[in-house]
Design an enzyme around this catalytic site. Structure first.
Site, PDB file in Angstrom:
ATOM      1  N   CYS A 123       1.182  -0.672  -0.146  1.00  0.00           N
ATOM      2  CA  CYS A 123       0.292  -0.021  -0.062  1.00  0.00           C
ATOM      3  C   CYS A 123       0.850   1.125   0.245  1.00  0.00           C
ATOM      4  CB  CYS A 123      -0.546  -0.033   1.334  1.00  0.00           C
ATOM      5  SG  CYS A 123      -2.285   1.362   0.855  1.00  0.00           S
ATOM      6  N   ASP A 124       0.347   2.457  -0.015  1.00  0.00           N
ATOM      7  CA  ASP A 124       0.588   4.336  -1.051  1.00  0.00           C
ATOM      8  C   ASP A 124       2.348   4.013   0.428  1.00  0.00           C
ATOM      9  OD1 ASP A 124      -0.741   3.580  -1.981  1.00  0.00           O
ATOM     10  OD2 ASP A 124      -1.585   5.623  -1.889  1.00  0.00           O
ATOM     11  N   LYS A 125       1.769   3.798   1.810  1.00  0.00           N
ATOM     12  CA  LYS A 125       2.576   4.648   2.400  1.00  0.00           C
ATOM     13  C   LYS A 125       4.363   3.480   2.354  1.00  0.00           C
ATOM     14  CE  LYS A 125      -0.060   7.708   2.009  1.00  0.00           C
ATOM     15  NZ  LYS A 125      -0.873   7.425   1.053  1.00  0.00           N
ATOM     16  N   CYS A 195      -3.700  -0.591  -5.485  1.00  0.00           N
ATOM     17  CA  CYS A 195      -5.014   0.490  -6.921  1.00  0.00           C
ATOM     18  C   CYS A 195      -3.962   0.454  -8.048  1.00  0.00           C
ATOM     19  CB  CYS A 195      -5.033   1.453  -5.936  1.00  0.00           C
ATOM     20  SG  CYS A 195      -5.688   1.309  -4.647  1.00  0.00           S
ATOM     21  N   SER A 473      -5.431  11.337  -3.304  1.00  0.00           N
ATOM     22  CA  SER A 473      -4.797  10.236  -3.956  1.00  0.00           C
ATOM     23  C   SER A 473      -4.431  10.901  -5.283  1.00  0.00           C
ATOM     24  CB  SER A 473      -5.872  10.023  -3.353  1.00  0.00           C
ATOM     25  OG  SER A 473      -5.934   8.325  -4.330  1.00  0.00           O
TER      26      SER A 473
END
Length: 557
Positions: A123-125, A195, A473
């Site tokens: 995930c992103d972080k 994503c 986002s």
């Protein structure tokens, strides 16, 4: 292979040490103490599909490190699902998790005195958190991205998680049936993986490949595919060789390497969050890099990839078209990359790209040549003006007219703004001002995907402006400007905007302006009082107390 880092620092030359007793409890033999201890920072969790497919990558890394003569030491790192926490108080923990992940990895690697570390995240972080830790500890390191999700599908149309958020606005505006809304919600995310567009996770993974601390092609592989497991195994083998050579992250991550990473971010149309994260990464590496460097890079690197959110394709399409190596080869031949930068494999960028064709395949239209770029300059513009003298970030691709002057619609939190959007109280020409959402004021700079997607779904994506001291986002597009600095909570001008004030966003002139006289601004400033902090205990309070300005990466140390 000498077990140098631990033997020199723990045993201090003593032939036998009581520290070893605890290793024997885990099945170690005497010969193991001459092998490198290799950390595996495993971000696996069932919190989010981004991370639910990571265990198989950790398992193959464990096996490969053992087979290659190392001792794997596995430890966990947390994650927050941006997509799941979006629009809730939980979103305030998202950016904070970057710092928590970095602290966790630094603590384990240095506390256990590891000789190297392989970081696995989805995930992103996970990506910037892992990279910050790799640069802080500066032991031989490699990043293994968990891989992208495959696109969903509903009635022949490819979907991503952003499709679901935009469907909310369309459904509310009466532009979508209940059947289609339910179908998109059920089918947007068909598998494990992060994503699928060039949103934050894929932006950061792609930039790490360009940076030189992840393997070629690894950043665009899909998590469910076997090649992702093979790439993780190869990453472990490469890391063992880097440990033998003592090739460390700060040998690889230089100012020129960051320019390579940012060039790829611009060329692929990546996330606004990359600005925040690379400021933090440069800070961890002790490399001089400012928000103005992004604008310098934007002016020299065109957008050559047609990727969501402002384009047509997703990461799996980019992978089939040649992946990040093909993008980098186009940039290298155009003089937009530094070919002499080192990579974790021991090759330079130019050596790694030597066999990549100079021209992308003719049977694809994801990656374009420079002369057929989608946009002549990059998409992440740094705007300045009285509303943000330190600089803020706008994503300007996909807009017919990136200029708006309109009346301010002022909200001190995300929820009241979202209520106004859903009640159709925001109209074309308005400029939403969403504030007290910065690093200290939020705290944690929550992302505004829900309101921006709702506006797009209502058909207002290009006719309504939105400015915030929070974040967006990677899936956001539209007339939006984030990271406004200084933020409202510390007295930034965004905190003095009043309902109905004239606000200008002009991405052509790189201007963000409150059209109010200096005398009136001074009057308002004299009456302004800092609000009480929203949290006084726990990790949110700690972050609020320590975080720097967004213009400096919102770092804590």
């Amino acid at each position: 292979m000498a077990f140098n880092r631990r033997s020199k620092n723990i045993t201090q030359g003593v032939s036998r040490s009581p520290n070893r007793s605890m290793y024997y409890a885990m099945g170690y033999e005497k010969a193991d103490f001459d092998k490198p201890m290799v950390g595996i920072a495993n971000g696996h969790s069932t919190i989010t599909p981004c991370n639910s497919g990571l265990q198989k990558l950790a398992d193959i890394a464990i096996k490969t490190i053992k087979d290659s003569g190392g001792n794997p030491q596995v430890f966990g790192t947390p994650t927050i699902s941006d997509g799941m926490s979006m629009g809730t108080e939980g979103m305030k923990y998202s950016l904070i998790s970057r710092e928590v992940i970095a602290d966790c990895i630094e603590t384990a690697v240095n506390g256990q005195w590891m000789d190297g570390v392989l970081v696995i995240g989805g995930c992103d972080k996970n990506m910037p958190g892992g990279m910050i830790a790799m640069l802080r500890t500066n032991v031989p390191s490699i990043y293994v991205y968990g891989g992208t999700i495959k696109p969903g599908n509903w009635k022949g149309k490819d979907l991503t998680i952003v499709s679901a958020f935009e469907a909310v606005g369309e459904f509310t505006a009466g532009r979508m049936s209940q059947d289609d809304f339910d179908g998109i919600e059920r089918n947007a995310c068909p598998s494990s993986g992060s994503c699928g567009g060039m949103y934050t996770a894929n932006t950061m993974s792609s930039s790490f490949e360009a940076l030189g601390l992840a393997l070629p092609y690894s950043s665009t592989m899909a998590n469910p595919d076997d090649e992702k497991v093979g790439s993780a195994a190869e990453s472990a083998r490469v890391l063992i060789e880097a440990i033998k050579k003592d090739l460390k992250p700060r040998d690889i991550v230089t100012r020129k390497a960051i320019e390579n990473a940012v060039a790829v971010i611009m060329a692929t149309g990546g996330s606004t969050n990359a600005v925040l994260h690379f400021l933090a990464i440069a800070h961890a590496a002790e490399i001089e890099w400012t928000i103005d460097d992004f604008e310098r890079m934007r002016k020299k690197v065109p957008v050559i990839c047609d990727l969501k959110p402002s384009g047509k394709y997703v990461a799996t399409d980019l992978h089939k078209a040649g992946g990040i190596p093909q993008v980098m080869k186009v940039l290298l031949d155009a003089g937009m990359l530094h070919g002499d930068c080192m990579t974790i494999t021991g090759q330079t960028v130019a050596e790694a790209l030597a066999d990549i064709p100079s021209v992308p395949r003719a049977d694809q239209d994801v990656i374009h040549t420079i002369d057929k770029a989608l946009y002549a300059q990059g998409h992440l513009a740094i705007l300045k003006g009285n509303l943000s003298p330190e600089g803020c970030v706008a994503k300007i691709t996909g807009l017919k007219n990136p200029v708006i002057t309109g009346p301010a619609r002022v909200f001190d939190d995300e929820y009241t703004a979202m209520d106004a959007i859903m009640a159709n109280k925001i109209v074309a020409g308005d400029v939403l001002v969403m504030r007290y959402l910065g690093p200290k004021g939020g705290p944690g700079m929550p992302e505004m995907l829900a309101p921006t997607s709702a506006l797009v779904g209502q058909g207002l994506g290009e006719s309504v402006g939105l400015i915030t001291d929070g974040r967006f986002s990677g899936g956001t597009w539209g007339m939006v400007v984030g990271h406004i600095s200084p933020e409202a909570f510390v007295g930034g001008l965004i905190g003095l905007v009043e309902e109905g004030d004239s606000v200008t966003i002009d991405s052509r002139q790189l201007l963000i302006q409150l059209n109010v006289s200096e005398e009136e601004i001074a009057r308002r400033r004299a009456n302004w009082k800092q609000p009480a902090p929203r949290y006084t205990r726990g990790v949110l309070a700690k972050y609020a107390a320590l975080a720097s300005s967004a213009s400096k990466g919102a770092v804590t140390g």
